[in-house]
Design a protein around this motif. Structure first.
Motif, PDB file in Angstrom:
ATOM      1  N   LEU A   3      40.781  49.819  40.681  1.00  0.00           N
ATOM      2  CA  LEU A   3      42.120  49.104  40.026  1.00  0.00           C
ATOM      3  C   LEU A   3      42.735  48.251  41.036  1.00  0.00           C
ATOM      4  CD1 LEU A   3      43.629  52.368  38.334  1.00  0.00           C
ATOM      5  CD2 LEU A   3      42.554  50.249  37.265  1.00  0.00           C
ATOM      6  N   THR A   4      42.560  48.338  42.341  1.00  0.00           N
ATOM      7  CA  THR A   4      43.228  47.249  43.152  1.00  0.00           C
ATOM      8  C   THR A   4      42.134  46.041  42.977  1.00  0.00           C
ATOM      9  OG1 THR A   4      43.500  49.027  44.849  1.00  0.00           O
ATOM     10  CG2 THR A   4      43.357  46.691  45.714  1.00  0.00           C
ATOM     11  N   PHE A   5      40.868  46.076  42.633  1.00  0.00           N
ATOM     12  CA  PHE A   5      40.206  44.821  42.200  1.00  0.00           C
ATOM     13  C   PHE A   5      40.659  44.141  41.136  1.00  0.00           C
ATOM     14  CE2 PHE A   5      36.074  47.069  44.322  1.00  0.00           C
ATOM     15  CZ  PHE A   5      36.761  46.637  45.654  1.00  0.00           C
ATOM     16  N   VAL A   6      41.533  44.963  40.207  1.00  0.00           N
ATOM     17  CA  VAL A   6      41.831  44.186  38.842  1.00  0.00           C
ATOM     18  C   VAL A   6      43.306  43.504  39.503  1.00  0.00           C
ATOM     19  CG1 VAL A   6      43.174  44.661  36.776  1.00  0.00           C
ATOM     20  CG2 VAL A   6      41.226  45.905  37.405  1.00  0.00           C
ATOM     21  N   VAL A   7      43.864  43.906  40.201  1.00  0.00           N
ATOM     22  CA  VAL A   7      45.281  43.312  40.821  1.00  0.00           C
ATOM     23  C   VAL A   7      44.674  42.066  41.770  1.00  0.00           C
ATOM     24  CG1 VAL A   7      46.991  43.460  42.598  1.00  0.00           C
ATOM     25  CG2 VAL A   7      46.661  45.454  41.127  1.00  0.00           C
ATOM     26  N   LEU A   8      43.621  42.033  42.701  1.00  0.00           N
ATOM     27  CA  LEU A   8      43.191  40.983  43.252  1.00  0.00           C
ATOM     28  C   LEU A   8      42.738  39.858  42.313  1.00  0.00           C
ATOM     29  CD1 LEU A   8      41.511  42.880  46.353  1.00  0.00           C
ATOM     30  CD2 LEU A   8      43.705  41.473  46.461  1.00  0.00           C
ATOM     31  N   PHE A   9      41.976  40.383  41.450  1.00  0.00           N
ATOM     32  CA  PHE A   9      41.152  39.447  40.400  1.00  0.00           C
ATOM     33  C   PHE A   9      42.657  38.646  39.720  1.00  0.00           C
ATOM     34  CE2 PHE A   9      39.851  38.526  36.103  1.00  0.00           C
ATOM     35  CZ  PHE A   9      38.779  37.829  36.212  1.00  0.00           C
ATOM     36  N   ASN A  10      43.447  39.192  39.291  1.00  0.00           N
ATOM     37  CA  ASN A  10      44.711  38.664  38.489  1.00  0.00           C
ATOM     38  C   ASN A  10      45.352  37.701  39.588  1.00  0.00           C
ATOM     39  OD1 ASN A  10      44.683  39.072  35.389  1.00  0.00           O
ATOM     40  ND2 ASN A  10      44.017  41.193  36.362  1.00  0.00           N
ATOM     41  N   LEU A  11      45.648  38.287  40.730  1.00  0.00           N
ATOM     42  CA  LEU A  11      46.316  37.374  41.749  1.00  0.00           C
ATOM     43  C   LEU A  11      45.531  35.969  42.122  1.00  0.00           C
ATOM     44  CD1 LEU A  11      47.804  40.055  44.601  1.00  0.00           C
ATOM     45  CD2 LEU A  11      49.093  38.664  43.053  1.00  0.00           C
ATOM     46  N   GLY A  12      44.198  36.220  42.161  1.00  0.00           N
ATOM     47  CA  GLY A  12      43.620  34.903  42.047  1.00  0.00           C
ATOM     48  C   GLY A  12      43.610  34.175  40.914  1.00  0.00           C
ATOM     49  N   GLY A  13      43.705  34.816  39.683  1.00  0.00           N
ATOM     50  CA  GLY A  13      43.966  34.005  38.623  1.00  0.00           C
ATOM     51  C   GLY A  13      45.264  33.028  38.703  1.00  0.00           C
ATOM     52  N   GLY A  20      30.613  33.459  42.482  1.00  0.00           N
ATOM     53  CA  GLY A  20      31.229  34.717  42.779  1.00  0.00           C
ATOM     54  C   GLY A  20      30.955  35.924  41.991  1.00  0.00           C
ATOM     55  N   VAL A  21      30.751  35.836  40.728  1.00  0.00           N
ATOM     56  CA  VAL A  21      30.361  36.971  39.869  1.00  0.00           C
ATOM     57  C   VAL A  21      29.044  37.527  40.218  1.00  0.00           C
ATOM     58  CG1 VAL A  21      29.998  37.585  37.547  1.00  0.00           C
ATOM     59  CG2 VAL A  21      31.806  36.347  37.989  1.00  0.00           C
ATOM     60  N   PHE A  22      28.118  36.694  40.514  1.00  0.00           N
ATOM     61  CA  PHE A  22      26.973  37.124  40.840  1.00  0.00           C
ATOM     62  C   PHE A  22      26.861  38.177  42.438  1.00  0.00           C
ATOM     63  CE2 PHE A  22      22.716  36.683  43.369  1.00  0.00           C
ATOM     64  CZ  PHE A  22      21.647  37.388  42.397  1.00  0.00           C
ATOM     65  N   LEU A  23      27.645  37.585  43.183  1.00  0.00           N
ATOM     66  CA  LEU A  23      27.803  38.271  44.486  1.00  0.00           C
ATOM     67  C   LEU A  23      28.456  39.648  44.213  1.00  0.00           C
ATOM     68  CD1 LEU A  23      29.351  35.583  46.949  1.00  0.00           C
ATOM     69  CD2 LEU A  23      27.061  36.896  47.043  1.00  0.00           C
ATOM     70  N   LEU A  24      29.100  39.889  43.374  1.00  0.00           N
ATOM     71  CA  LEU A  24      29.661  41.229  42.965  1.00  0.00           C
ATOM     72  C   LEU A  24      28.638  42.191  42.445  1.00  0.00           C
ATOM     73  CD1 LEU A  24      33.178  40.248  41.035  1.00  0.00           C
ATOM     74  CD2 LEU A  24      32.953  40.833  43.192  1.00  0.00           C
ATOM     75  N   SER A  25      27.513  41.787  42.246  1.00  0.00           N
ATOM     76  CA  SER A  25      26.471  42.829  41.901  1.00  0.00           C
ATOM     77  C   SER A  25      25.845  43.342  43.254  1.00  0.00           C
ATOM     78  CB  SER A  25      25.458  42.197  41.155  1.00  0.00           C
ATOM     79  OG  SER A  25      24.814  40.996  41.874  1.00  0.00           O
ATOM     80  N   VAL A  85      36.311  39.110  45.037  1.00  0.00           N
ATOM     81  CA  VAL A  85      36.909  39.490  44.012  1.00  0.00           C
ATOM     82  C   VAL A  85      38.197  38.479  43.599  1.00  0.00           C
ATOM     83  CG1 VAL A  85      38.424  40.977  42.503  1.00  0.00           C
ATOM     84  CG2 VAL A  85      36.074  42.002  43.419  1.00  0.00           C
ATOM     85  N   PHE A  86      38.816  38.231  44.765  1.00  0.00           N
ATOM     86  CA  PHE A  86      40.179  37.371  44.695  1.00  0.00           C
ATOM     87  C   PHE A  86      39.697  35.920  44.411  1.00  0.00           C
ATOM     88  CE2 PHE A  86      42.793  34.485  46.924  1.00  0.00           C
ATOM     89  CZ  PHE A  86      44.142  34.482  46.138  1.00  0.00           C
TER      90      PHE A  86
END
Length: 445
Positions: free
Chosen positions: A286-296, A326-331, A343-344
């Motif tokens: 869930l912290t990744f969700v926050v970081l993802f949207n902060l990045g947005g 970036g998305v590929f690296l998340l795998s 993620v950010f």
């Protein structure tokens, strides 16, 4: 009004702030409602709420995005006919009430109905709000204004993660959807204070209303098509997107939007669950969700400024390329700190890449069919938004969750190609028009 492209009088500045502020709050609620499902999904799967499985969870995510497809396709044409203000008010009311259906649902079918209806409202609101702020943006600042508006969408995503962390644990998943009913309180505020679009009033021949509004706030009426009533049949605005050589450009933007929204909504729905499948704890996911949207949020502001300077098509293509990486690296399972950075940064590029596609279409469209152009670009992209959550669910159900990030990365790469080709065509047509002493609509500002 000053002739400087960035200067605004005090009354016109207040009007711009009023429009952007009200639209920003509406899109904040849009983002909360959109992201809340992905944020509470790990809890629902863990509790087997309503008896859902991973495959059904993907289907439910697609129901919302299918509703968004319907809403986005209808919004442009409806907004250009009845007004953007009225449509925005209706959309906020619809997705708020639909969240109430989700909160009281006793079966997957009823929950799915609620998410579908919410999607119709969510899909109709976003392109309408983009068109609205485009009308009132300072000259030369349209892309950054749209970027500022879209920070609200990701602020809503951050809020959804905290709703999941603070409310779902003690009160259950239904409480999260009751929170999403609260925007109903905002509907009367929006109805009272949001002005109607000047370009809509002018295009519909309501010149007196447009002059009164422009005079009250010391702003200029749209230079083109002033006092000219809208003409043509019901589908005239849509047909305008395919006249001459415009059909190629239109299809390129639609294809780019398909890949972009597949990526955006696939990741938005499944990021916490996919990260858990990679071995991260729920709190970290869930912290990744926050970081993802902060990045947005950061990405919208950076991309908006860059697009106003270098062109939205160019920035969108570069951003999609960086997103794919970036998305590929998340795998790949990495240390928590490094994963957080990736993620950010992925959030920085992913969310603003799609928005700059909308900015490209909005800035380059004629006033009379701007909402139609943005709405149909968004609507065609919604097919990708429907496919993304479904694809993630199928991969997880087949125990191939690690392939999810790879599939989403390929979608980002395809959007880069389509936007890149569109940018090259735009540059060539603009150069040709310059040599012949003519101007083109595409890319005009």
């Amino acid at each position: 009004m000053s002739s400087s492209p960035t200067a605004l009088s005090a009354p016109s500045s207040r009007l711009a702030l009023l429009v952007v502020g009200l639209c920003w709050l509406a899109v904040l609620f849009d983002g909360l409602d959109m992201f809340v499902y992905g944020s509470v999904l790990p809890h629902m799967l863990e509790e087997k709420a309503l008896g859902i499985t991973s495959g059904q969870a993907g289907d439910l995510g697609s129901y919302a995005t299918f509703g968004m497809l319907v809403g986005a396709l209808a919004a442009g044409t409806v907004a250009d006919r009845i007004g953007r203000k009225r449509l925005m008010v209706s959309c906020v009311a619809l997705f708020s009430l639909a969240s109430g259906i989700c909160a009281v649902s006793g079966s997957v079918a009823v929950f799915g109905l609620g998410r579908t209806l919410a999607g119709v409202g969510l899909g109709g609101l976003l392109p309408t709000a983009i068109s609205m702020v485009s009308d009132y943006a300072p000259r030369g600042r349209a892309a950054i204004t749209i970027g500022l508006l879209m920070t609200a969408h990701h602020a809503g995503g951050i809020l959804s993660a905290y709703v999941a962390l603070w409310i779902v644990e003690p009160l259950g998943w239904r409480a999260a959807f009751w929170v999403c009913v609260a925007p109903l309180l905002f509907v009367p505020v929006l109805a009272k204070w949001l002005p109607e679009s000047l370009s809509f009033l002018v295009a519909r021949g309501r010149a007196d209303e447009a002059r009164a509004l422009a005079g009250r706030y010391d702003v200029e009426l749209p230079a083109a098509e002033t006092d000219k009533p809208a003409t043509g049949g019901r589908w005239a605005n849509l047909q305008g997107l395919f006249r001459g050589g415009e059909w190629v450009q239109t299809l390129l933007y639609w294809l780019a939007s398909f890949g972009g929204l597949l990526l955006v909504y696939g990741v938005a729905t499944w990021l916490p669950t996919l990260m858990r499948s990679e071995g991260y704890e729920l709190g970290s996911a869930l912290t990744f969700v926050v970081l993802f949207n902060l990045g947005g949020i950061v990405g919208m502001l950076v991309a908006g400024r860059a697009s106003d300077r270098f062109g939205a098509p160019r920035i969108s293509a570069i951003w999609f390329a960086l997103t794919a990486g970036g998305v590929f690296l998340l795998s790949v399972h990495m240390p928590l700190a490094l994963t957080s950075v990736v993620v950010f940064l992925t959030g920085v590029f992913l969310n603003s890449a799609q928005t700059m596609t909308y900015a490209t279409v909005s800035i380059g469209s004629a006033l009379a069919n701007r909402a139609t152009a943005v709405g149909w670009t968004s609507g065609m992209g919604r097919f990708g938004a429907v496919f993304g959550p479904w694809l993630g669910g199928q991969l997880l159900a087949a125990n191939k969750g690690d392939w999810g990030f790879t599939a989403f990365a390929l979608a980002g790469f395809s959007s880069m190609v389509f936007i890149g080709v569109a940018a090259l065509r735009t540059a060539r047509r603009t150069a040709a028009a310059g040599m012949s002493g003519r101007t083109t609509t595409i890319g005009a500002h």
